[in-house]
Design a protein around this motif. Structure first.
Motif, PDB file in Angstrom:
ATOM      1  N   PRO A  29      13.127  36.764  54.678  1.00  0.00           N
ATOM      2  CA  PRO A  29      14.575  36.540  54.703  1.00  0.00           C
ATOM      3  C   PRO A  29      15.056  36.368  56.143  1.00  0.00           C
ATOM      4  CG  PRO A  29      14.004  38.474  53.391  1.00  0.00           C
ATOM      5  CD  PRO A  29      12.781  38.090  54.153  1.00  0.00           C
ATOM      6  N   SER A  30      16.270  35.880  56.296  1.00  0.00           N
ATOM      7  CA  SER A  30      16.905  35.867  57.605  1.00  0.00           C
ATOM      8  C   SER A  30      17.794  37.103  57.710  1.00  0.00           C
ATOM      9  CB  SER A  30      17.725  34.595  57.815  1.00  0.00           C
ATOM     10  OG  SER A  30      18.716  34.464  56.801  1.00  0.00           O
ATOM     11  N   THR A  31      18.150  37.455  58.915  1.00  0.00           N
ATOM     12  CA  THR A  31      19.004  38.627  59.119  1.00  0.00           C
ATOM     13  C   THR A  31      20.239  38.218  59.914  1.00  0.00           C
ATOM     14  OG1 THR A  31      17.752  39.218  61.114  1.00  0.00           O
ATOM     15  CG2 THR A  31      17.098  40.265  59.039  1.00  0.00           C
ATOM     16  N   ALA A  32      21.291  38.995  59.774  1.00  0.00           N
ATOM     17  CA  ALA A  32      22.535  38.697  60.476  1.00  0.00           C
ATOM     18  C   ALA A  32      23.198  39.980  60.945  1.00  0.00           C
ATOM     19  CB  ALA A  32      23.487  37.914  59.563  1.00  0.00           C
ATOM     20  N   ALA A  33      23.948  39.856  62.032  1.00  0.00           N
ATOM     21  CA  ALA A  33      24.623  41.002  62.627  1.00  0.00           C
ATOM     22  C   ALA A  33      25.832  41.424  61.797  1.00  0.00           C
ATOM     23  CB  ALA A  33      25.077  40.648  64.041  1.00  0.00           C
ATOM     24  N   THR A  34      26.280  42.634  62.043  1.00  0.00           N
ATOM     25  CA  THR A  34      27.572  43.077  61.530  1.00  0.00           C
ATOM     26  C   THR A  34      28.645  42.213  62.184  1.00  0.00           C
ATOM     27  OG1 THR A  34      26.681  45.321  61.439  1.00  0.00           O
ATOM     28  CG2 THR A  34      29.081  45.081  61.276  1.00  0.00           C
ATOM     29  N   ASN A  35      29.599  41.712  61.396  1.00  0.00           N
ATOM     30  CA  ASN A  35      30.593  40.817  61.989  1.00  0.00           C
ATOM     31  C   ASN A  35      31.838  41.572  62.455  1.00  0.00           C
ATOM     32  OD1 ASN A  35      32.462  41.029  59.710  1.00  0.00           O
ATOM     33  ND2 ASN A  35      31.061  39.681  58.583  1.00  0.00           N
ATOM     34  N   VAL A  36      32.721  40.851  63.141  1.00  0.00           N
ATOM     35  CA  VAL A  36      33.915  41.464  63.736  1.00  0.00           C
ATOM     36  C   VAL A  36      34.790  42.117  62.673  1.00  0.00           C
ATOM     37  CG1 VAL A  36      36.051  41.003  65.000  1.00  0.00           C
ATOM     38  CG2 VAL A  36      33.922  39.876  65.694  1.00  0.00           C
ATOM     39  N   HIS A  37      34.975  41.432  61.556  1.00  0.00           N
ATOM     40  CA  HIS A  37      35.831  41.965  60.493  1.00  0.00           C
ATOM     41  C   HIS A  37      35.288  43.287  59.960  1.00  0.00           C
ATOM     42  CE1 HIS A  37      38.545  42.122  57.090  1.00  0.00           C
ATOM     43  NE2 HIS A  37      37.516  42.162  56.260  1.00  0.00           N
ATOM     44  N   GLU A  38      33.972  43.369  59.809  1.00  0.00           N
ATOM     45  CA  GLU A  38      33.368  44.608  59.304  1.00  0.00           C
ATOM     46  C   GLU A  38      33.566  45.766  60.284  1.00  0.00           C
ATOM     47  OE1 GLU A  38      29.695  42.990  56.551  1.00  0.00           O
ATOM     48  OE2 GLU A  38      29.593  42.691  58.718  1.00  0.00           O
ATOM     49  N   TYR A  39      33.489  45.463  61.566  1.00  0.00           N
ATOM     50  CA  TYR A  39      33.763  46.510  62.559  1.00  0.00           C
ATOM     51  C   TYR A  39      35.230  46.937  62.518  1.00  0.00           C
ATOM     52  CZ  TYR A  39      29.218  46.243  64.837  1.00  0.00           C
ATOM     53  OH  TYR A  39      27.869  46.301  65.108  1.00  0.00           O
ATOM     54  N   GLN A  40      36.112  45.975  62.363  1.00  0.00           N
ATOM     55  CA  GLN A  40      37.537  46.309  62.274  1.00  0.00           C
ATOM     56  C   GLN A  40      37.786  47.230  61.086  1.00  0.00           C
ATOM     57  OE1 GLN A  40      39.067  42.297  62.133  1.00  0.00           O
ATOM     58  NE2 GLN A  40      39.595  42.295  64.319  1.00  0.00           N
ATOM     59  N   GLU A  41      37.136  46.920  59.956  1.00  0.00           N
ATOM     60  CA  GLU A  41      37.279  47.766  58.776  1.00  0.00           C
ATOM     61  C   GLU A  41      36.693  49.157  59.027  1.00  0.00           C
ATOM     62  OE1 GLU A  41      35.452  45.619  55.536  1.00  0.00           O
ATOM     63  OE2 GLU A  41      37.416  44.895  54.862  1.00  0.00           O
ATOM     64  N   LEU A  42      35.547  49.211  59.697  1.00  0.00           N
ATOM     65  CA  LEU A  42      34.917  50.497  59.998  1.00  0.00           C
ATOM     66  C   LEU A  42      35.826  51.362  60.858  1.00  0.00           C
ATOM     67  CD1 LEU A  42      32.412  52.434  60.190  1.00  0.00           C
ATOM     68  CD2 LEU A  42      31.817  51.177  62.283  1.00  0.00           C
ATOM     69  N   PHE A  43      36.311  50.795  61.958  1.00  0.00           N
ATOM     70  CA  PHE A  43      37.131  51.576  62.884  1.00  0.00           C
ATOM     71  C   PHE A  43      38.462  51.976  62.243  1.00  0.00           C
ATOM     72  CE2 PHE A  43      34.819  48.967  66.348  1.00  0.00           C
ATOM     73  CZ  PHE A  43      33.751  49.847  66.336  1.00  0.00           C
TER      74      PHE A  43
END
Length: 283
Positions: A59-73
């Motif tokens: 499979p390919s992999t991808a980073a956590t995106n900006v929106h997901e970090y915004q939701e986390l914080f």
């Protein structure tokens, strides 16, 4: 006293019980198969191995995106009002995840971001160091805790060897010629983190038991690892007899506590089944 909350990515492979114990907030990275996006930490690793078995592709992999970090914080602030966030991130030299975290944090206050320059158990070792410092010193000033974490980042040492070259070849990390030679000679590379980058530093020949013992011996020779805590990393498929032997060697070497960490989907996508690794902090 304002509460300090730690966060990291799923690529740390932080065991669930320890994440829960220290209230570490973990945001998922991504694994993509057949055009579908799966969350690391949720996707069973066996599905990656099944996918490779069917397609001979990884499979390919991808980073956590900006929106997901915004939701986390945002969620952290909702769950822990008036908190201070310290995010300890996956190496910026191998993923855009840390850059995305910085973008998400631009308009936030009382948030610190630390590039751990490490992955899997090497990243987990730093996160758990921060968690134990916070547990022992609950009134520590956040700036002081950040200083301590930043000081330990270059002391985190990770070494890992895959169970075979199959996944490295499928991912384009070894040529067909190198794969054939390595398979015939039973050669396995040692992958280490050097300045935040994954680098092949050594090659071992033979069965995984002997390779694991040799890796451990050379790891302890090269690094003066604090004997208080050691982390062994494994990908599904590593033989129990190897785990038992590594536990014996760690005890003989004087380690007080040893914790096994299973490589998650993100890491297993690149390492494949049956891999073995070591992580610890230099004294």
């Amino acid at each position: 006293m304002r509460k300090i909350i730690l966060s990291t990515e799923s690529g740390a492979d932080l065991p669930e019980d320890l994440a829960s114990k220290y209230a570490v907030q973990v945001v998922p990275m991504h694994v993509i198969m057949d055009g579908k996006d799966y969350l690391d930490g949720v996707l069973p690793v066996e599905e990656i191995y099944d996918y490779y078995g069917r397609t001979k592709k990884i499979p390919s992999t991808a980073a956590t995106n900006v929106h997901e970090y915004q939701e986390l914080f945002t969620k952290i602030r909702a769950d822990y009002p008036d908190s201070i966030i310290i995010h300890i991130g996956y190496t910026s030299k191998a993923s855009s995840s840390f850059q995305n975290a910085n973008i998400a944090a631009e308009e936030l206050e009382d948030i610190f971001l630390i590039d751990a320059l490490n992955v899997t158990g090497g990243l987990a070792a730093i996160v758990l160091y921060a968690a134990t410092v916070l547990e022992k010193e609950p009134t520590i000033e956040p700036e002081r805790l950040v200083e301590k974490i930043e000081a330990v980042v270059p002391k985190s040492r990770l070494a890992f060897t895959p169970g075979s070259l199959d996944f490295l070849r499928a991912g384009g990390r070894v040529s067909n010629m190198a794969y054939l030679g390595g398979a015939l000679l039973k050669i396995k590379p040692c992958i280490e983190l050097k300045d935040g980058k994954l680098v092949s530093t050594k090659k071992y020949r033979g069965k995984m038991m002997g390779v694991s013992e040799k890796l451990f011996q050379e790891y302890l020779t090269e690094y003066n690892i604090d004997r208080e805590q050691l982390y062994f990393i494994y990908s599904i498929g590593l033989e129990d007899s190897i785990k038992q032997r590594m536990d014996e060697l760690a005890k003989e070497a004087g380690f007080q506590h040893v914790r096994w960490i299973q490589a998650g989907a993100m890491i297993s996508t690149h390492s494949g089944p049956g891999g073995f690794g070591i992580a610890g902090l230099e004294a």
